[in-house]
Design an enzyme around this catalytic site. Structure first.
Site, PDB file in Angstrom:
ATOM      1  N   ASP A  30      12.731  50.120  66.185  1.00 24.29           N
ATOM      2  CA  ASP A  30      12.322  49.526  64.903  1.00 24.29           C
ATOM      3  C   ASP A  30      13.369  49.781  63.822  1.00 24.29           C
ATOM      4  OD1 ASP A  30      11.071  52.172  65.559  1.00 24.29           O
ATOM      5  OD2 ASP A  30      10.676  52.184  63.413  1.00 24.29           O
ATOM      6  N   ASP A  35      17.920  51.593  57.676  1.00 22.26           N
ATOM      7  CA  ASP A  35      16.960  52.693  57.558  1.00 22.26           C
ATOM      8  C   ASP A  35      17.638  54.055  57.498  1.00 22.26           C
ATOM      9  OD1 ASP A  35      14.869  51.020  57.323  1.00 22.26           O
ATOM     10  OD2 ASP A  35      13.698  51.838  58.974  1.00 22.26           O
TER      11      ASP A  35
HETATM   12  P1  AMP Z   1      10.878  55.460  59.886  1.00 23.36           P
HETATM   13  O1  AMP Z   1      10.726  56.675  60.734  1.00 23.36           O
HETATM   14  O2  AMP Z   1      11.234  55.749  58.461  1.00 23.36           O
HETATM   15  O3  AMP Z   1      11.766  54.430  60.482  1.00 23.36           O
HETATM   16  O4  AMP Z   1       9.415  54.796  59.788  1.00 23.36           O
HETATM   17  C1  AMP Z   1       8.643  54.455  60.900  1.00 23.36           C
HETATM   18  C2  AMP Z   1       7.435  53.681  60.446  1.00 23.36           C
HETATM   19  O5  AMP Z   1       6.661  54.444  59.535  1.00 23.36           O
HETATM   20  C3  AMP Z   1       7.733  52.374  59.737  1.00 23.36           C
HETATM   21  O6  AMP Z   1       6.743  51.442  60.081  1.00 23.36           O
HETATM   22  C4  AMP Z   1       7.629  52.745  58.282  1.00 23.36           C
HETATM   23  O7  AMP Z   1       7.312  51.649  57.471  1.00 23.36           O
HETATM   24  C5  AMP Z   1       6.493  53.743  58.304  1.00 23.36           C
HETATM   25  N1  AMP Z   1       6.551  54.681  57.180  1.00 23.36           N
HETATM   26  C6  AMP Z   1       7.453  55.662  56.983  1.00 23.36           C
HETATM   27  N2  AMP Z   1       7.206  56.321  55.840  1.00 23.36           N
HETATM   28  C7  AMP Z   1       6.140  55.727  55.274  1.00 23.36           C
HETATM   29  C8  AMP Z   1       5.395  55.935  54.070  1.00 23.36           C
HETATM   30  N3  AMP Z   1       5.683  56.908  53.210  1.00 23.36           N
HETATM   31  N4  AMP Z   1       4.356  55.112  53.836  1.00 23.36           N
HETATM   32  C9  AMP Z   1       4.026  54.132  54.686  1.00 23.36           C
HETATM   33  N5  AMP Z   1       4.672  53.890  55.830  1.00 23.36           N
HETATM   34  C10 AMP Z   1       5.708  54.674  56.135  1.00 23.36           C
HETATM   35 MG    MG Z   2      12.210  52.597  59.959  1.00 24.51          MG
END
Ligand code: AMP
Ligand code: MG
Length: 533
Positions: free
Chosen positions: A271, A281
């Site tokens: 993702d 990201d």
């Molecule tokens: P990441 O590890 O940052 O790539 O995030 C993985 C998933 O978690 C993605 O779908 C992000 O949108 C979601 N996500 C990460 N942090 C948050 C947050 N603070 N609030 C809502 N969704 C989050």
């Molecule tokens: Mg992400």
């Protein structure tokens, strides 16, 4: 002020449900969702290159209506905020629906030279994809994303960009190390920008749900909008195969760049992989200080080290395999088409290998100042290069400093050259064994250089054009963060300025060309970071 043209909304199916409630979204690519207003928006920094690319100017970006829009407190004319659904493989396992949990698209903007850009607010509040989280981002992680996006761009690494960094005036609660110690931290929002934010996971989710019609629709849209310049075959299977090969090539080039500059992404889940081969990201990423292929800044990954520096090429390929497995769903299993596409996807993966290998050889030749790469066993360049990296690792040498110093090294002053390289080590002094290895290596290196017949100055300039002098060292980002937390954003802007010309000598900021200080070795934020802050 911004010229919106929201093609994705127009051409792909949306979610009929417009409530902002966490849910599984099927049969649609996007959901309408408005940003949640914040208490006191304040523009902390912006990228003047991005301002210009979007057709804005520096007065417009700082104007109250724009700052309000960049904080999610107002919606600009033509902007239609939404979030998209995607899935992904996280740390090797299928994780189901993820989606834009804290990124809200403002829409697509036609900027300078008719170039199309997607704009997103990261940290603008919950969306239907937020699962149990708050949709917010803290100042420290926003500063890191803002600075690194622009730094990578100036390094010549394909990346999403950052337009602005806005403080929200609201507090966000975070348990930084998931150890039961939550704290209130200042919140912020980055407006990030890219030709497309589409990820591998955008395709995986529809494949996983067996929604072949939607998968096909998204493939067609992506090729038409995001790969408009490509000329793929018209026949469907060949077309998808050629497109996948294009993605594989872009991914290979992106990762080769990471290896060249010493960047560790930290969370290479599918993702977090862009189909355009953009670095996307910025979370627990980091920069190699002392060269160590096993290093990862991501504390969540400290045991498995799945996403450590040295494994990035292998993981990128694994991620491409996951994308391939999603794309094959457009054919009936065991049909002739299935076999045809499988063969094309495998050829795409082979292309990843060959492009990555060829680019790496070019990069290593350039990093070491060879006119071109010379193959061939013991006496070839691979042996010499591997030995150097071995030594960098064993003697704990700073990768960035080593390569800049190597460019200055000359056989006419061996002692000074050796001393300069010695100083790249994090050890107070090299052991006699390492000193010997370094001297022996340097002699072989100089012997190799003679074969190319390059002038010293020529070689230095060529090396300095691929070996950055200034990277966003983990401790520098942390210093900028610590200062910003006290209300002083000067170092953010200072770093932004220096990192605009990462390959140039900038004597006035020589202090940013320095080894990680001792205090930063184990400090949170400097060598240890967690996901999703
Ligand atoms: P990441 O590890 O940052 O790539 O995030 C993985 C998933 O978690 C993605 O779908 C992000 O949108 C979601 N996500 C990460 N942090 C948050 C947050 N603070 N609030 C809502 N969704 C989050
Ligand atoms: Mg992400």
């Amino acid at each position: 002020m911004l010229n919106f043209d929201n093609r994705l909304l127009r051409e792909l199916p949306g979610d009929p449900d417009t409530t902002n409630v966490t849910r599984q979204v099927r049969g649609a690519v996007w959901s309408r969702v408005a940003p949640t207003p914040v208490a006191a928006p304040k523009l902390l920094a912006y990228s003047r290159e991005m301002v210009d690319a979007l057709g804005l100017d520096e007065t417009a970006i700082a104007s109250p209506p724009m700052v309000n829009a960049l904080a999610g407190n107002a919606v600009l004319l033509g902007s239609e905020p939404f979030a998209t659904v995607y899935g992904g493989h996280q740390f090797g396992n299928w994780a189901g629906q993820l989606g834009d949990g804290r990124a809200i698209y403002l829409g697509e903007v036609i900027g300078r030279d008719q170039k199309r850009w997607e704009l997103q607010l990261k940290g603008a509040g919950p969306t239907p994809y937020s699962r149990r989280a708050d949709g917010r981002a803290v100042l420290r992680s926003s500063i890191r994303e803002f600075l690194c996006s622009e730094a990578m761009h100036h390094l010549g690494v394909p990346t999403t960009r950052a337009l602005s960094l806005v403080a929200t005036g609201d507090a966000v609660v975070r348990d930084m190390f998931y150890d039961g110690n939550p704290e209130h931290e200042p919140g912020a929002i980055v407006c990030r920008v890219a030709p497309s934010f589409t990820r591998f996971g955008h395709f995986e989710i529809h494949a996983a749900r067996n929604d072949v019609a939607l998968l096909n629709q998204l493939i067609d849209f992506t090729i038409a909008r995001d790969f408009a310049e490509a000329s793929y075959p018209q026949a469907r299977i060949e077309r998808i195969g050629a497109w996948f090969t294009d993605i594989a090539e872009r991914t290979a080039l992106m990762v080769a760049h990471w290896m060249r500059v010493g960047f560790v992404h930290g969370v290479m889940n599918t993702d977090n992989m862009s189909v355009l081969g953009l670095t996307i990201d910025y979370g627990p990423y980091g920069w190699i200080d002392n060269f160590d292929p096993g290093w990862t800044p991501n504390t969540t990954d400290a045991h498995g080290r799945r996403y450590c520096f040295g494994r990035q090429p292998e993981i990128a390929r694994w991620n491409l395999e996951r994308l391939g497995s999603a794309l094959i769903m457009v054919t009936e299993e065991d049909s002739a088409e299935f076999q045809q596409l499988a063969d094309l996807l495998n050829a795409g993966l082979d292309r990843f290998d060959s492009v990555f290998d060829a680019q790496s050889r070019r990069d290593y030749a350039a990093k070491f100042g060879f006119a071109s790469w010379r193959d061939g066993g013991e006496g070839g360049d691979a042996a010499l290069v591997n030995e150097a990296y071995q030594l960098l690792r064993d003697a704990e040498m700073d990768m960035t400093i080593f390569f800049r110093r190597l460019a200055d090294a000359t056989p006419t002053d061996l002692q000074t050259s050796l001393q300069q390289l010695n100083d790249a080590s994090y050890r107070p002094e090299l052991t006699p064994e390492h000193q010997e290895r370094l001297a022996a290596w340097l002699n072989r290196y100089f012997a190799r250089l003679i074969e190319d017949d390059l002038m010293c100055d020529e070689r230095r300039a060529a090396m300095n054009a691929v070996n950055p002098k200034y990277v966003l060292r983990n401790y520098l980002a942390q210093q900028a963060i610590d200062l910003a937390t006290t209300g002083d954003v000067s170092m953010i802007n200072e770093l932004l300025e220096v990192l605009r010309r990462p390959y140039d000598e900038q004597p006035e900021t020589e202090r940013f060309f320095a080894k990680r200080p001792d205090w930063a070795r184990q400090k949170a934020g400097c060598s240890m970071l967690s996901c999703s802050s």
